[in-house]
Design a protein around this motif. Structure first.
Motif, PDB file in Angstrom:
ATOM      1  N   ALA A   1       0.828  -1.210   0.000  1.00  0.00           N
ATOM      2  CA  ALA A   1       0.000   0.000   0.000  1.00  0.00           C
ATOM      3  C   ALA A   1       0.860   1.257   0.000  1.00  0.00           C
ATOM      4  CB  ALA A   1      -0.929  -0.012   1.217  1.00  0.00           C
ATOM      5  N   ALA A   2       1.951   1.225   0.750  1.00  0.00           N
ATOM      6  CA  ALA A   2       2.856   2.385   0.796  1.00  0.00           C
ATOM      7  C   ALA A   2       3.514   2.599  -0.559  1.00  0.00           C
ATOM      8  CB  ALA A   2       3.916   2.170   1.878  1.00  0.00           C
ATOM      9  N   LYS A   3       3.945   1.509  -1.204  1.00  0.00           N
ATOM     10  CA  LYS A   3       4.547   1.638  -2.532  1.00  0.00           C
ATOM     11  C   LYS A   3       3.515   2.166  -3.535  1.00  0.00           C
ATOM     12  CE  LYS A   3       8.854   0.174  -2.042  1.00  0.00           C
ATOM     13  NZ  LYS A   3       9.460  -1.020  -2.561  1.00  0.00           N
ATOM     14  N   ALA A   4       2.299   1.663  -3.462  1.00  0.00           N
ATOM     15  CA  ALA A   4       1.255   2.107  -4.388  1.00  0.00           C
ATOM     16  C   ALA A   4       1.000   3.602  -4.244  1.00  0.00           C
ATOM     17  CB  ALA A   4      -0.028   1.316  -4.140  1.00  0.00           C
ATOM     18  N   LYS A   5       0.926   4.072  -3.014  1.00  0.00           N
ATOM     19  CA  LYS A   5       0.680   5.496  -2.776  1.00  0.00           C
ATOM     20  C   LYS A   5       1.842   6.357  -3.274  1.00  0.00           C
ATOM     21  CE  LYS A   5      -0.438   8.805   0.896  1.00  0.00           C
ATOM     22  NZ  LYS A   5      -0.701   8.972   2.358  1.00  0.00           N
ATOM     23  N   ALA A   6       3.055   5.928  -2.978  1.00  0.00           N
ATOM     24  CA  ALA A   6       4.237   6.712  -3.350  1.00  0.00           C
ATOM     25  C   ALA A   6       4.470   6.734  -4.851  1.00  0.00           C
ATOM     26  CB  ALA A   6       5.461   6.152  -2.638  1.00  0.00           C
ATOM     27  N   LEU A   7       4.081   5.658  -5.539  1.00  0.00           N
ATOM     28  CA  LEU A   7       4.427   5.510  -6.955  1.00  0.00           C
ATOM     29  C   LEU A   7       3.245   5.691  -7.899  1.00  0.00           C
ATOM     30  CD1 LEU A   7       6.753   2.391  -6.487  1.00  0.00           C
ATOM     31  CD2 LEU A   7       7.486   4.735  -7.003  1.00  0.00           C
ATOM     32  N   GLY A   8       2.083   6.028  -7.364  1.00  0.00           N
ATOM     33  CA  GLY A   8       0.927   6.291  -8.220  1.00  0.00           C
ATOM     34  C   GLY A   8       0.336   5.049  -8.852  1.00  0.00           C
ATOM     35  N   ILE A   9       0.308   3.960  -8.100  1.00  0.00           N
ATOM     36  CA  ILE A   9      -0.276   2.707  -8.588  1.00  0.00           C
ATOM     37  C   ILE A   9      -1.706   2.631  -8.066  1.00  0.00           C
ATOM     38  CG2 ILE A   9      -0.074   0.197  -8.610  1.00  0.00           C
ATOM     39  CD1 ILE A   9       2.932   0.572  -8.003  1.00  0.00           C
ATOM     40  N   SER A  10      -2.663   2.492  -8.954  1.00  0.00           N
ATOM     41  CA  SER A  10      -4.067   2.657  -8.566  1.00  0.00           C
ATOM     42  C   SER A  10      -4.681   1.451  -7.871  1.00  0.00           C
ATOM     43  CB  SER A  10      -4.902   3.002  -9.803  1.00  0.00           C
ATOM     44  OG  SER A  10      -4.793   1.992 -10.788  1.00  0.00           O
ATOM     45  N   ARG A  11      -4.192   0.243  -8.132  1.00  0.00           N
ATOM     46  CA  ARG A  11      -4.855  -0.951  -7.588  1.00  0.00           C
ATOM     47  C   ARG A  11      -3.876  -1.792  -6.775  1.00  0.00           C
ATOM     48  NH1 ARG A  11      -6.165  -6.303  -9.759  1.00  0.00           N
ATOM     49  NH2 ARG A  11      -5.200  -5.759 -11.775  1.00  0.00           N
ATOM     50  N   ILE A  12      -4.313  -2.163  -5.567  1.00  0.00           N
ATOM     51  CA  ILE A  12      -3.548  -3.072  -4.712  1.00  0.00           C
ATOM     52  C   ILE A  12      -4.279  -4.395  -4.704  1.00  0.00           C
ATOM     53  CG2 ILE A  12      -2.570  -3.452  -2.425  1.00  0.00           C
ATOM     54  CD1 ILE A  12      -2.958  -0.389  -1.969  1.00  0.00           C
ATOM     55  N   ALA A  13      -3.652  -5.413  -5.281  1.00  0.00           N
ATOM     56  CA  ALA A  13      -4.297  -6.722  -5.392  1.00  0.00           C
ATOM     57  C   ALA A  13      -4.179  -7.483  -4.079  1.00  0.00           C
ATOM     58  CB  ALA A  13      -3.674  -7.526  -6.523  1.00  0.00           C
ATOM     59  N   ALA A  14      -5.218  -8.275  -3.784  1.00  0.00           N
ATOM     60  CA  ALA A  14      -5.228  -9.070  -2.554  1.00  0.00           C
ATOM     61  C   ALA A  14      -4.433 -10.357  -2.693  1.00  0.00           C
ATOM     62  CB  ALA A  14      -6.665  -9.388  -2.150  1.00  0.00           C
ATOM     63  N   SER A  15      -4.144 -10.763  -3.925  1.00  0.00           N
ATOM     64  CA  SER A  15      -3.405 -11.998  -4.169  1.00  0.00           C
ATOM     65  C   SER A  15      -2.766 -11.927  -5.547  1.00  0.00           C
ATOM     66  CB  SER A  15      -4.339 -13.203  -4.106  1.00  0.00           C
ATOM     67  OG  SER A  15      -5.233 -13.183  -5.202  1.00  0.00           O
ATOM     68  N   PRO A  16      -1.749 -12.757  -5.821  1.00  0.00           N
ATOM     69  CA  PRO A  16      -1.187 -12.805  -7.171  1.00  0.00           C
ATOM     70  C   PRO A  16      -2.227 -13.156  -8.221  1.00  0.00           C
ATOM     71  CG  PRO A  16       0.318 -13.836  -5.624  1.00  0.00           C
ATOM     72  CD  PRO A  16      -0.945 -13.557  -4.862  1.00  0.00           C
ATOM     73  N   LYS A  17      -3.133 -14.066  -7.909  1.00  0.00           N
ATOM     74  CA  LYS A  17      -4.164 -14.449  -8.886  1.00  0.00           C
ATOM     75  C   LYS A  17      -5.091 -13.287  -9.202  1.00  0.00           C
ATOM     76  CE  LYS A  17      -4.269 -19.446  -8.138  1.00  0.00           C
ATOM     77  NZ  LYS A  17      -5.103 -20.625  -7.781  1.00  0.00           N
ATOM     78  N   GLU A  18      -5.356 -12.445  -8.216  1.00  0.00           N
ATOM     79  CA  GLU A  18      -6.194 -11.270  -8.464  1.00  0.00           C
ATOM     80  C   GLU A  18      -5.445 -10.244  -9.310  1.00  0.00           C
ATOM     81  OE1 GLU A  18      -7.670  -7.533  -5.861  1.00  0.00           O
ATOM     82  OE2 GLU A  18      -8.333  -9.487  -5.074  1.00  0.00           O
ATOM     83  N   LEU A  19      -4.150 -10.128  -9.077  1.00  0.00           N
ATOM     84  CA  LEU A  19      -3.365  -9.119  -9.805  1.00  0.00           C
ATOM     85  C   LEU A  19      -3.385  -9.350 -11.304  1.00  0.00           C
ATOM     86  CD1 LEU A  19      -0.346  -7.138  -9.155  1.00  0.00           C
ATOM     87  CD2 LEU A  19      -0.038  -8.799 -10.990  1.00  0.00           C
TER      88      LEU A  19
END
Length: 283
Positions: free
Chosen positions: A47-65
């Protein structure tokens, strides 16, 4: 059309290096690709990386990603995690890049290659240092002896896995494979109190040597001996090799890979390290 990139693994600095080349303001690949999703074993870190790098979706699992992305980068720090993560992406048929090393063992590396072929999923894996300017522009011709020096281990990270050959020594193996020619014929290694020296014989009587000192600062050097000249090349560990690597990934991976970084080299690199570890007793 914008390539939607998903990242598996949030614990490596390579996540920041690659994502900033696509997501940041004025990013060199911003018009070609964007990291739209990330998964990490540590949700708070992801979540911290997503916020810092402008990534819109945080997946709950590799299969979801792997849903709603066009290409996957496996950037988890430790090689032991790469097989399971890459397997998910490849089974989904997605073009997949795996950061060094492709896998923890040669058997896993070969298995990933087979899974990629079965699912018609392009697979690439390499150390970004393979595309350091000094390596790409080495111009060593048909050298008969190449000596690569790099650390055997990393002392700046407390996790004991940073002392394994798959963490830092893999860079040296990748550099050696990038500049050498022919099939790997044999590997002979010995260990002293100061480090590991491994002799890699290639086809047509070409020799590669890996000089892997223990406890050294991070540095990379290539010495190439040819019939007409000798080259001594210091490789800058802080140059633009991430940008050069990402250019290869985005240009070639969706189209099936590239001879600039053949998957066979990635498999060979793991096999070489495994053989060295077997001979000298280092993981």
């Amino acid at each position: 059309m914008l390539i939607k990139v998903g990242i598996l693994g949030s614990d490596s600095s390579h996540v920041d290096a690659y994502t900033s080349l696509m997501n940041s303001s004025g990013a060199p690949f911003g018009g070609l690709a964007q990291v739209t999703a990330i998964w990490g074993e540590n949700p708070e870190e992801a979540a911290a990386k997503a916020k810092a790098l402008g990534i819109s979706r945080i997946a709950a699992s590799p299969k979801e990603l792997v849903h709603d992305v066009d290409l996957v980068l496996v950037l988890a720090r430790w090689a032991e995690t790469h097989f399971k993560l890459a397997e998910v992406s490849l089974q989904a048929g997605l073009p997949t890049y795996v950061d060094k090393a492709l896998a923890k063992t040669a058997a896993e590396a070969l298995n990933l290659q087979a899974i990629a072929e079965k699912n018609a999923a392009p697979l690439m894996a390499f150390s970004p240092l393979r595309f350091a300017r000094e390596v790409v522009e080495a111009d060593i011709g048909k050298s008969y002896l190449n000596i690569v020096t790099c650390p055997a281990d990393c002392q700046s990270i407390s996790d004991p896995r940073a002392r394994e050959l798959s963490f830092y020594a893999i860079h040296g193996v990748e550099i050696l494979l990038a500049v050498s020619q022919g099939e790997v014929a044999s590997v002979q290694a010995e260990k002293t109190s100061r480090g590991i020296v491994a002799r890699v014989r290639f086809a047509q009587d070409r020799i590669g040597v890996l000089n892997l000192p223990f406890g050294s600062k991070e540095f990379y050097h290539l010495a190439a001996y040819g019939e007409a000249k000798v080259r001594s090349i210091d490789i800058d560990a802080n140059s633009d090799f991430y940008q050069r690597s990402l250019e290869v990934i985005l240009d070639h991976l969706p189209r099936g890979g590239s001879s600039l970084a053949p998957i066979k080299h990635a498999v060979d690199a793991v096999a070489i390290l495994e053989e060295i570890a077997c001979q000298v007793g280092n993981k």
